[in-house]
Write a protein that holds these residues in place. Sequence first.
Motif, short mmCIF file in Angstrom:
data_model
loop_
_atom_site.label_atom_id
_atom_site.label_comp_id
_atom_site.label_asym_id
_atom_site.label_seq_id
_atom_site.Cartn_x
_atom_site.Cartn_y
_atom_site.Cartn_z
N ASP A 16 0.84 -1.20 0.00
CA ASP A 16 0.00 0.00 0.00
C ASP A 16 0.88 1.25 0.00
OD1 ASP A 16 0.98 0.01 2.57
OD2 ASP A 16 -0.95 -0.25 3.56
N THR A 38 -3.14 -8.31 0.17
CA THR A 38 -3.87 -7.07 -0.09
C THR A 38 -2.97 -6.11 -0.85
OG1 THR A 38 -5.19 -7.28 1.94
CG2 THR A 38 -5.04 -5.09 0.95
N SER A 40 -3.41 -2.35 -2.37
CA SER A 40 -4.29 -1.19 -2.44
C SER A 40 -3.62 -0.01 -3.12
CB SER A 40 -4.76 -0.80 -1.04
OG SER A 40 -3.66 -0.54 -0.19
N LEU A 59 -7.21 -9.29 -2.10
CA LEU A 59 -7.90 -8.04 -2.38
C LEU A 59 -7.02 -7.18 -3.28
CD1 LEU A 59 -9.23 -7.12 1.20
CD2 LEU A 59 -10.45 -8.32 -0.64
N SER A 61 -7.57 -3.91 -4.80
CA SER A 61 -8.57 -2.85 -4.72
C SER A 61 -8.23 -1.65 -5.58
CB SER A 61 -8.74 -2.40 -3.26
OG SER A 61 -7.52 -1.93 -2.73
N THR A 62 -7.23 -1.80 -6.45
CA THR A 62 -6.87 -0.70 -7.34
C THR A 62 -6.45 -1.27 -8.69
OG1 THR A 62 -5.54 1.33 -7.51
CG2 THR A 62 -4.44 -0.66 -6.69
N ASP A 82 -11.11 -10.42 -4.73
CA ASP A 82 -11.66 -9.18 -5.29
C ASP A 82 -10.63 -8.59 -6.25
OD1 ASP A 82 -13.52 -9.70 -3.35
OD2 ASP A 82 -13.50 -7.70 -2.47
N ASP A 84 -9.92 -5.43 -9.32
CA ASP A 84 -10.35 -4.18 -9.95
C ASP A 84 -10.01 -4.25 -11.44
OD1 ASP A 84 -10.98 -1.42 -10.44
OD2 ASP A 84 -10.49 -0.96 -8.37
N THR A 107 -14.73 -5.81 -9.03
CA THR A 107 -15.16 -4.48 -8.60
C THR A 107 -14.88 -3.42 -9.66
OG1 THR A 107 -13.03 -4.10 -7.51
CG2 THR A 107 -14.78 -5.07 -6.19
#
Length: 380
Positions: A16, A38, A40, A59, A61-62, A82, A84, A107
Motif C-alpha cells: 500500500d 492485499t 491497495s 484483495l 482494490s486498485t 476481489d 479491480d 469491482t
Amino acid sequence: MSAGVTTTGGSNIVLDTGAVTLDQDVTLNSSSGNGGITISTEVNGGQDLTLNAGTGTVLLSTDVGVSGTDLTGLTVTGGQVDIDDVAVTDAGAGFITVTASTNLDVTGSSLSTDGGAVSLSSNSGTGTIDADGANLSIDTTSGGGNGSITLTGSLTDGASDTNLSLTAGSGAVSVTGAVGTSGTRLSSLVVSNSGQVDLGDVFTVGVINLGGATGNKDLNGTTYSSNDGTITFGGAVDLVGAGVSINSDANGDVTDGNIVFNSTIDGGQTLSLSADGGTVDINGVVGGGTALTSLTVSSAGQSDLLAVTTTGVVDVTSGVINVDGLISAGGQVDLSGATTLSAGVTTTGGSNIVLDTGAVTLDQDVTLNSSSGNGGITIS
C-alpha cells in the motif's frame, strides 16, 4: 519490485501507499497457512504477477497495469478474491487467470488483454462471479488479438445494473453457470465474437445480443429471458439444454423486445418463444440438421418463419404469421393468426394441420399434406 515475497504460518502480504512497479516476474505467496494478500496501490510493469494465497483472501482494490505499463500476465489464486481493472499486453500472449475457491468479486469495469485468454473461476464453477459495477467489459482483442473468455461460475449482479460485454474476436466465449437470476438480473449481455459461444441460463433487464454471423451458439441452459430487451442470436444456434425457453417480455409490461435468429437452429429439444407484442424473426432453417422436438411461439405481434422440421408439434400464436419455407412436423401444426403462406405444411403420424384466428393469404401454390397417417386439415 525485482523479487517476490513469501510468508508462512498464515501471515499476510500487504502492499500500500505508493505505486508498485515490477522489474521482473514477481510472485507473492502466502499460501502456506493461507494468509491474505492485499494490494491497495497501483501496480504496473511489463512483467507477470502471480498472487497465491491458497484459500486466503486476495484483495486487489486498485488498477493493475491500466494507467501505467501493462502487465504481461496476471495469475491470482485465493479463497475470496476481489479484483479491480486489469490490463495485460504481451504480443498477443498476455493472460488473466483468476481462481477463487469460495467467491470472486469483480469491482472494476474492465479486464483486457491483447489476445491472451481471460479465465475467471469461482469455486470450481459452483460459486458466483459478482459484477459490482454498472459496466463490466472483458475484451481480449486489444491490439487485434483473439483470446478466449472462460467464466466458470454464475454471474450475479445484486443491483441489476451491470451491462456485461464479452469481446473475443475469433476466440471462444464460455460461461458455465447462469448469467443473472430471475430475481437479480443483469442489465444487459452483449457477446461479440465470431468463434464458439457456450452459455447457460441468461436473465437480463435489457438486451441479450449474441452477435457474430459465424460461430456456433450452444444454448446449454433452459431459460433465456429479458424483461424488455431484444434477444438476438447472430450465428447458428444449437439447442443443448433439455427444453429451451426464450422470452423477451418476462415482466409482462407494455414494453416488448423482439426475438431474432439470424442463422439456423438445430437440436433435438423443445424450443418455446414468447415475445408478447414483439416480433419473432427466424432467418435461418429450423431443424434442418437435427430436427427439433417441437417449436412453440406462444405470443408475438408478428412471427416470420423459414423452413421448420420437428419430430413433434409446431404451434404458433401470433398476430401475423409469415411462412417462407416448408413446415414438416411429426405432430400437429397449428398456426393461429393472420397467416401468409409461401410454402406448404406436411405432417406425419396422423397429425392434424390447423389454420385459425385470421385470414390466410397464399403467396404461391401451396400444399397442406396430412395424408401420412390420415390426419385432419382444418381452416377456420
